[in-house]
Design a protein around this motif. Structure first.
Motif, PDB file in Angstrom:
ATOM      1  N   MET A  47      12.238   6.634  -1.755  1.00  0.00           N
ATOM      2  CA  MET A  47      11.377   5.824  -0.894  1.00  0.00           C
ATOM      3  C   MET A  47       9.969   6.408  -0.982  1.00  0.00           C
ATOM      4  O   MET A  47       9.683   7.434  -0.363  1.00  0.00           O
ATOM      5  CB  MET A  47      11.901   5.828   0.548  1.00  0.00           C
ATOM      6  N   PRO A  48       9.087   5.813  -1.775  1.00  0.00           N
ATOM      7  CA  PRO A  48       7.782   6.426  -2.078  1.00  0.00           C
ATOM      8  C   PRO A  48       6.955   6.820  -0.865  1.00  0.00           C
ATOM      9  O   PRO A  48       6.278   7.849  -0.896  1.00  0.00           O
ATOM     10  CB  PRO A  48       7.073   5.335  -2.890  1.00  0.00           C
ATOM     11  N   ASP A  49       6.993   6.033   0.211  1.00  0.00           N
ATOM     12  CA  ASP A  49       6.209   6.385   1.391  1.00  0.00           C
ATOM     13  C   ASP A  49       6.785   7.610   2.099  1.00  0.00           C
ATOM     14  O   ASP A  49       6.035   8.434   2.640  1.00  0.00           O
ATOM     15  CB  ASP A  49       6.101   5.209   2.367  1.00  0.00           C
ATOM     16  N   ILE A  50       8.098   7.757   2.074  1.00  0.00           N
ATOM     17  CA  ILE A  50       8.727   8.952   2.641  1.00  0.00           C
ATOM     18  C   ILE A  50       8.492  10.148   1.723  1.00  0.00           C
ATOM     19  O   ILE A  50       8.116  11.242   2.166  1.00  0.00           O
ATOM     20  CB  ILE A  50      10.254   8.735   2.828  1.00  0.00           C
ATOM     21  N   ALA A  51       8.690   9.930   0.419  1.00  0.00           N
ATOM     22  CA  ALA A  51       8.545  11.015  -0.554  1.00  0.00           C
ATOM     23  C   ALA A  51       7.135  11.594  -0.559  1.00  0.00           C
ATOM     24  O   ALA A  51       6.954  12.798  -0.801  1.00  0.00           O
ATOM     25  CB  ALA A  51       8.901  10.510  -1.945  1.00  0.00           C
ATOM     26  N   ALA A  52       6.134  10.780  -0.273  1.00  0.00           N
ATOM     27  CA  ALA A  52       4.741  11.241  -0.298  1.00  0.00           C
ATOM     28  C   ALA A  52       4.473  12.331   0.726  1.00  0.00           C
ATOM     29  O   ALA A  52       3.541  13.123   0.581  1.00  0.00           O
ATOM     30  CB  ALA A  52       3.802  10.060  -0.062  1.00  0.00           C
ATOM     31  N   HIS A  53       5.312  12.396   1.772  1.00  0.00           N
ATOM     32  CA  HIS A  53       5.101  13.382   2.842  1.00  0.00           C
ATOM     33  C   HIS A  53       6.240  14.388   2.933  1.00  0.00           C
ATOM     34  O   HIS A  53       6.182  15.320   3.739  1.00  0.00           O
ATOM     35  CB  HIS A  53       4.933  12.669   4.187  1.00  0.00           C
ATOM     36  N   ALA A  54       7.283  14.214   2.113  1.00  0.00           N
ATOM     37  CA  ALA A  54       8.462  15.073   2.203  1.00  0.00           C
ATOM     38  C   ALA A  54       8.191  16.490   1.715  1.00  0.00           C
ATOM     39  O   ALA A  54       8.950  17.414   2.046  1.00  0.00           O
ATOM     40  CB  ALA A  54       9.613  14.456   1.409  1.00  0.00           C
ATOM     41  N   THR A  55       7.121  16.672   0.959  1.00  0.00           N
ATOM     42  CA  THR A  55       6.797  18.024   0.469  1.00  0.00           C
ATOM     43  C   THR A  55       5.977  18.820   1.482  1.00  0.00           C
ATOM     44  O   THR A  55       5.653  19.981   1.236  1.00  0.00           O
ATOM     45  CB  THR A  55       6.023  17.934  -0.855  1.00  0.00           C
ATOM     46  N   ASP A  56       5.639  18.182   2.598  1.00  0.00           N
ATOM     47  CA  ASP A  56       4.839  18.848   3.629  1.00  0.00           C
ATOM     48  C   ASP A  56       5.700  19.453   4.733  1.00  0.00           C
ATOM     49  O   ASP A  56       5.179  19.829   5.796  1.00  0.00           O
ATOM     50  CB  ASP A  56       3.840  17.851   4.250  1.00  0.00           C
ATOM     51  N   CYS A  57       6.992  19.531   4.504  1.00  0.00           N
ATOM     52  CA  CYS A  57       7.914  20.000   5.540  1.00  0.00           C
ATOM     53  C   CYS A  57       8.043  21.525   5.520  1.00  0.00           C
ATOM     54  O   CYS A  57       7.918  22.171   4.470  1.00  0.00           O
ATOM     55  CB  CYS A  57       9.295  19.360   5.344  1.00  0.00           C
ATOM     56  N   LYS A  58       8.338  22.088   6.674  1.00  0.00           N
ATOM     57  CA  LYS A  58       8.494  23.531   6.823  1.00  0.00           C
ATOM     58  C   LYS A  58       9.742  24.032   6.113  1.00  0.00           C
ATOM     59  O   LYS A  58       9.746  25.116   5.523  1.00  0.00           O
ATOM     60  CB  LYS A  58       8.550  23.882   8.315  1.00  0.00           C
ATOM     61  N   HIS A  62       0.840  -1.204   0.000  1.00  0.00           N
ATOM     62  CA  HIS A  62       0.000   0.000   0.000  1.00  0.00           C
ATOM     63  C   HIS A  62       0.873   1.252   0.000  1.00  0.00           C
ATOM     64  O   HIS A  62       0.572   2.221   0.680  1.00  0.00           O
ATOM     65  CB  HIS A  62      -0.921   0.001   1.224  1.00  0.00           C
ATOM     66  N   MET A  63       1.954   1.203  -0.759  1.00  0.00           N
ATOM     67  CA  MET A  63       2.920   2.293  -0.714  1.00  0.00           C
ATOM     68  C   MET A  63       2.792   3.195  -1.923  1.00  0.00           C
ATOM     69  O   MET A  63       2.813   2.735  -3.053  1.00  0.00           O
ATOM     70  CB  MET A  63       4.344   1.728  -0.653  1.00  0.00           C
ATOM     71  N   GLY A  64       2.666   4.486  -1.694  1.00  0.00           N
ATOM     72  CA  GLY A  64       2.659   5.455  -2.771  1.00  0.00           C
ATOM     73  C   GLY A  64       1.323   5.549  -3.472  1.00  0.00           C
ATOM     74  O   GLY A  64       0.394   4.780  -3.228  1.00  0.00           O
ATOM     75  N   ALA A  65       1.210   6.514  -4.339  1.00  0.00           N
ATOM     76  CA  ALA A  65      -0.034   6.730  -5.070  1.00  0.00           C
ATOM     77  C   ALA A  65      -0.308   5.549  -5.990  1.00  0.00           C
ATOM     78  O   ALA A  65       0.561   5.103  -6.724  1.00  0.00           O
ATOM     79  CB  ALA A  65       0.057   8.018  -5.882  1.00  0.00           C
TER      80      ALA A  65
END
Length: 314
Positions: free
Chosen positions: A256-267, A144-147
């Motif tokens: 790492m798709p699961d990490i990359a999916a949230h890496a754009t939400d960083c301050k 269930h990883m990534g889009a």
């Protein structure tokens, strides 16, 4: 001085040391040697090669390696090991027993992502009910990883349900060039022989021609799976280590798709996702995979790899 023949096109279908087997467009195979370091070739390379002058044997020389579409390789502190070039996908075969290393699986997936090669995971030995159930559960983040469920995970029982497994695998392999990766004991030889009847005989013939003898297991071989030569399978040696020293620490999250999916939400734009405030990745780890977040184990693998790759650049 003997006149040299014209350059001809070919594909490297086996290699061992400085020996290569080159296949021409009409299916002829010829042993060739690279001319200098610039002509070092790996299985899957498209090359220009030259036959020897009359009376000087049968072995040709590789004069040029054409530009590669991609190259899958691993790199540690000492050496670089290339698997194959110009791939459509890589099939990573693991098994319920022996218990697979999630770290090694992640490393292979990261290398494929860095090379922009589509990975597929196959879990063998579904006939071992309890071990398979535990392994299948461990693979939940990957299923269930990534889009759009980035990684497919295929359940296999190569020992018992060969016909069913062959049909399932062919759905994913037909018309493509696929490299098979996997640790020892995963069933890689069984899979190759299932998909390419007579592969063992062919491998022995190629190894004898290349004079690799007992070193057969350390070489890589290309097999055609159809008479039309539109579907290819590449067998590679088993691996116990998978260095990623060719990947920069700050490149790791994108692989790492699961990490990359949230890496754009960083301050912060240069967030390492390890300790910074306002980090989307850390927030996703706190939520967990049940709430569209990141599993703690995957985050631990990321942290360990980031530290390892940072250390190699000091």
């Amino acid at each position: 001085m003997a006149e040299r023949s014209a350059l001809m096109e070919g594909t490297v279908v086996a290699s061992h040391g400085r020996h290569c087997m080159v296949e021409t467009p009409d299916g002829e195979r010829r042993i060739c040697h690279p001319r200098g370091k610039k002509s070092q070739a790996v299985v899957g390379d498209h090359v220009l090669w030259q036959a020897p002058p009359p009376g000087q044997g049968e072995e040709g020389t590789i004069e040029k390696v054409k530009e590669r579409r991609n190259l899958l390789y691993r790199q540690d502190e000492i050496r670089t090991k290339s698997f194959a070039a110009n791939l459509d996908q890589v099939l990573i075969l693991i098994a319920a027993e022996p218990v697979f290393s999630e770290s090694q699986l992640s490393r292979a997936l990261i290398a494929a992502e860095a090379a922009r090669i589509q990975p597929i995971i196959a879990l063998n030995k579904s006939d071992l009910i309890e071990p398979f159930a535990r392994a299948w559960e461990r693979l939940l983040p990957y299923r269930h990883m990534g889009a759009g469920k980035h990684y497919g995970v295929l359940p296999l029982s190569l020992r018992l349900s060969s016909d069913v497994d062959r049909a399932l695998l062919m759905e994913h392999l037909t018309g493509k060039t696929t490299l098979v990766l996997g640790p020892s004991g995963s069933g890689k030889s069984t899979l190759i022989n299932l998909l390419v009847p007579g592969a063992t005989v062919l491998t022995n013939e190629i190894s004898h021609a290349l004079n690799s003898g007992k070193h057969t297991t350390t070489s890589t071989h290309w097999y055609w799976m159809d008479k039309e030569r539109t579907t290819a399978l590449i067998d590679s040696p088993g691996f116990q280590e998978f260095g990623l020293h060719h990947i920069a620490p700050m490149q790791l999250a994108a692989c790492m798709p699961d990490i990359a999916a949230h890496a754009t939400d960083c301050k912060f734009y240069n967030c390492t996702h390890l300790h910074e405030p306002g980090c989307g990745v850390i927030d996703a780890v706190k939520r967990g995979p049940a709430d569209d977040g990141i599993s703690e184990n995957r985050y631990r693998i990321y942290g360990d790899l980031f530290a390892e790759l940072s250390h190699t650049r000091y």
